[in-house]
Design an enzyme around this catalytic site. Structure first.
Site, PDB file in Angstrom:
ATOM      1  N   ASN A  10      -4.164 -22.572 -55.465  1.00  0.00           N
ATOM      2  CA  ASN A  10      -2.967 -23.359 -54.977  1.00  0.00           C
ATOM      3  C   ASN A  10      -2.254 -21.967 -54.241  1.00  0.00           C
ATOM      4  OD1 ASN A  10       0.173 -23.337 -54.968  1.00  0.00           O
ATOM      5  ND2 ASN A  10       0.508 -22.593 -57.603  1.00  0.00           N
ATOM      6  N   TRP A  11      -2.507 -22.776 -53.206  1.00  0.00           N
ATOM      7  CA  TRP A  11      -1.617 -21.110 -51.816  1.00  0.00           C
ATOM      8  C   TRP A  11      -0.176 -20.921 -52.058  1.00  0.00           C
ATOM      9  CZ3 TRP A  11      -5.316 -22.807 -46.882  1.00  0.00           C
ATOM     10  CH2 TRP A  11      -6.535 -22.673 -47.390  1.00  0.00           C
ATOM     11  N   LYS A  12       0.654 -21.810 -52.587  1.00  0.00           N
ATOM     12  CA  LYS A  12       2.407 -21.750 -52.909  1.00  0.00           C
ATOM     13  C   LYS A  12       2.680 -21.397 -50.528  1.00  0.00           C
ATOM     14  CE  LYS A  12       1.769 -20.318 -57.217  1.00  0.00           C
ATOM     15  NZ  LYS A  12       1.819 -19.358 -58.809  1.00  0.00           N
ATOM     16  N   HIS A  95       5.406 -28.193 -61.366  1.00  0.00           N
ATOM     17  CA  HIS A  95       4.783 -26.666 -61.385  1.00  0.00           C
ATOM     18  C   HIS A  95       5.306 -26.063 -62.054  1.00  0.00           C
ATOM     19  CE1 HIS A  95       3.687 -22.814 -60.017  1.00  0.00           C
ATOM     20  NE2 HIS A  95       2.502 -22.963 -60.004  1.00  0.00           N
ATOM     21  N   GLU A  97       7.180 -23.257 -61.100  1.00  0.00           N
ATOM     22  CA  GLU A  97       8.079 -22.754 -59.993  1.00  0.00           C
ATOM     23  C   GLU A  97       8.615 -24.162 -59.420  1.00  0.00           C
ATOM     24  OE1 GLU A  97       5.104 -20.458 -57.515  1.00  0.00           O
ATOM     25  OE2 GLU A  97       4.382 -19.105 -59.195  1.00  0.00           O
ATOM     26  N   GLU A 167      -0.198 -24.107 -67.636  1.00  0.00           N
ATOM     27  CA  GLU A 167      -0.252 -22.728 -66.636  1.00  0.00           C
ATOM     28  C   GLU A 167       0.936 -21.725 -67.774  1.00  0.00           C
ATOM     29  OE1 GLU A 167      -1.214 -22.713 -62.954  1.00  0.00           O
ATOM     30  OE2 GLU A 167       0.571 -23.816 -62.551  1.00  0.00           O
ATOM     31  N   GLY A 173       1.065 -15.568 -62.196  1.00  0.00           N
ATOM     32  CA  GLY A 173       1.762 -14.708 -61.265  1.00  0.00           C
ATOM     33  C   GLY A 173       2.026 -12.498 -61.689  1.00  0.00           C
ATOM     34  N   SER A 212      -3.204 -16.325 -63.921  1.00  0.00           N
ATOM     35  CA  SER A 212      -3.914 -14.483 -63.264  1.00  0.00           C
ATOM     36  C   SER A 212      -5.158 -14.988 -63.633  1.00  0.00           C
ATOM     37  CB  SER A 212      -2.974 -13.300 -64.093  1.00  0.00           C
ATOM     38  OG  SER A 212      -1.624 -13.964 -63.744  1.00  0.00           O
ATOM     39  N   GLY A 233      -3.483 -19.019 -58.261  1.00  0.00           N
ATOM     40  CA  GLY A 233      -2.810 -18.498 -57.419  1.00  0.00           C
ATOM     41  C   GLY A 233      -3.286 -17.632 -56.214  1.00  0.00           C
ATOM     42  N   GLY A 234      -3.078 -16.448 -56.866  1.00  0.00           N
ATOM     43  CA  GLY A 234      -2.814 -15.469 -56.041  1.00  0.00           C
ATOM     44  C   GLY A 234      -4.864 -14.992 -55.951  1.00  0.00           C
TER      45      GLY A 234
HETATM   46  P1  PGA Z   1      -1.519 -17.370 -59.917  1.00  0.00           P
HETATM   47  O1  PGA Z   1      -0.908 -18.601 -60.421  1.00  0.00           O
HETATM   48  O2  PGA Z   1      -2.971 -17.358 -60.234  1.00  0.00           O
HETATM   49  O3  PGA Z   1      -0.711 -16.491 -59.470  1.00  0.00           O
HETATM   50  O4  PGA Z   1      -0.894 -16.599 -61.753  1.00  0.00           O
HETATM   51  C1  PGA Z   1      -1.382 -19.473 -61.157  1.00  0.00           C
HETATM   52  C2  PGA Z   1      -0.593 -21.097 -60.304  1.00  0.00           C
HETATM   53  O5  PGA Z   1       0.418 -20.598 -60.235  1.00  0.00           O
HETATM   54  O6  PGA Z   1      -0.596 -22.114 -60.615  1.00  0.00           O
END
Ligand code: PGA
Length: 249
Positions: A10-12, A95, A97, A167, A173, A212, A233-234
């Site tokens: 997930n590149w956000k 998600h 967010e 998640e 994050g 994470s 994500g990251g």
């Molecule tokens: P993260 O994000 O790996 O940076 O914690 C995961 C996500 O939100 O899908």
């Protein structure tokens, strides 16, 4: 039942089309030698470039959200049919967010899911509790509500391509991962909720862990019986990190 692992990036709100293409190109070999199914989720604007870069490889490209209507006066939105026309095959839904910053609810996720399935796209439905909910003893109540709310009104046959992503919000994050025991416990619970809808679907549905996930914790998380992949994500933004997670699968 053995479920094929599925690793998604997930590149956000990151990476231009050119940057995303370069990242995909650098990941093709690692994806080819992984046991996992692989998908990346660029911003909608970077999808066409990503689709072009991934062509001929096993890497699939998805969008991070879609509106429930197909077209019309909905300024700023994209639809499932437009995502499909651009070459996307997967859609992230719900998600945290989006739930936290953009007013997403189980009801709006349910409407989006309908649009995604109508286009034959693969949904990845994200669920998870906040730290306050976990500390308040509400983990199971929240997960159960999110799964049932999003899936309400669909038959098991309609949900045959569904992927879930557990998640925990407090692990996204933050560098704080759920322990493997916490992840396995939540995943087993979520699979049990799906069993309440359909036994066969519960055995087949893949449940990714997200929050994470890094090269150094992926293997242990993925070794759990109910953890069928990862939503990253990251660590999906760097070739070496994401390639190591693909190798761990
Ligand atoms: P993260 O994000 O790996 O940076 O914690 C995961 C996500 O939100 O899908």
């Amino acid at each position: 039942m053995s479920r094929k692992p599925f690793i998604a990036g997930n590149w956000k709100l990151n990476l231009t089309g050119d940057e995303g293409s370069a990242l995909i190109t650098s990941l093709i070999a690692a994806a080819a030698s992984s046991r996992a199914e692989v998908a990346v989720f660029p911003t909608a604007l970077a999808v066409p470039a990503a689709v072009k870069a991934a062509a001929g490889s096993i890497i699939r490209v998805g969008v991070q959200n879609v509106h429930w209507e197909e077209k019309g006066a909905f300024t700023g939105e994209i639809s499932a049919s437009l995502a499909k026309a651009a070459g996307a095959t997967h859609v992230l839904l719900g998600h945290s967010e989006r739930r936290q910053y953009f007013g997403e609810t189980d009801q709006t996720v349910n409407k989006r899911l309908k649009a995604v399935l109508a286009q034959g796209l693969v949904p990845i439905l994200a669920i998870g509790e906040t730290l306050a909910e976990r500390d308040g003893g509400k983990l199971e109540e929240v997960l159960s509500r999110q799964v049932k709310g999003a899936l309400e009104g669909f038959t098991a046959a309609q949900l045959s391509t569904l992927v879930l992503a557990y998640e925990p919000v407090w692990a996204i994050g933050t560098g704080r991962t759920a322990t493997t025991a916490q992840a396995q416990e939540a995943h087993a619970f979520v699979r049990g909720v799906v069993r309440g809808i359909d036994g066969g679907l519960a055995e087949r549905v893949r449940i990714q862990y997200g929050g994470s996930v890094k090269a150094d914790n992926a293997k242990e998380l993925l070794s759990q019986p109910d953890v069928d992949g990862a939503l990253v994500g990251g660590a999906s933004l760097k070739t070496a990190d994401f390639a190591a997670i693909l190798a761990a699968a």
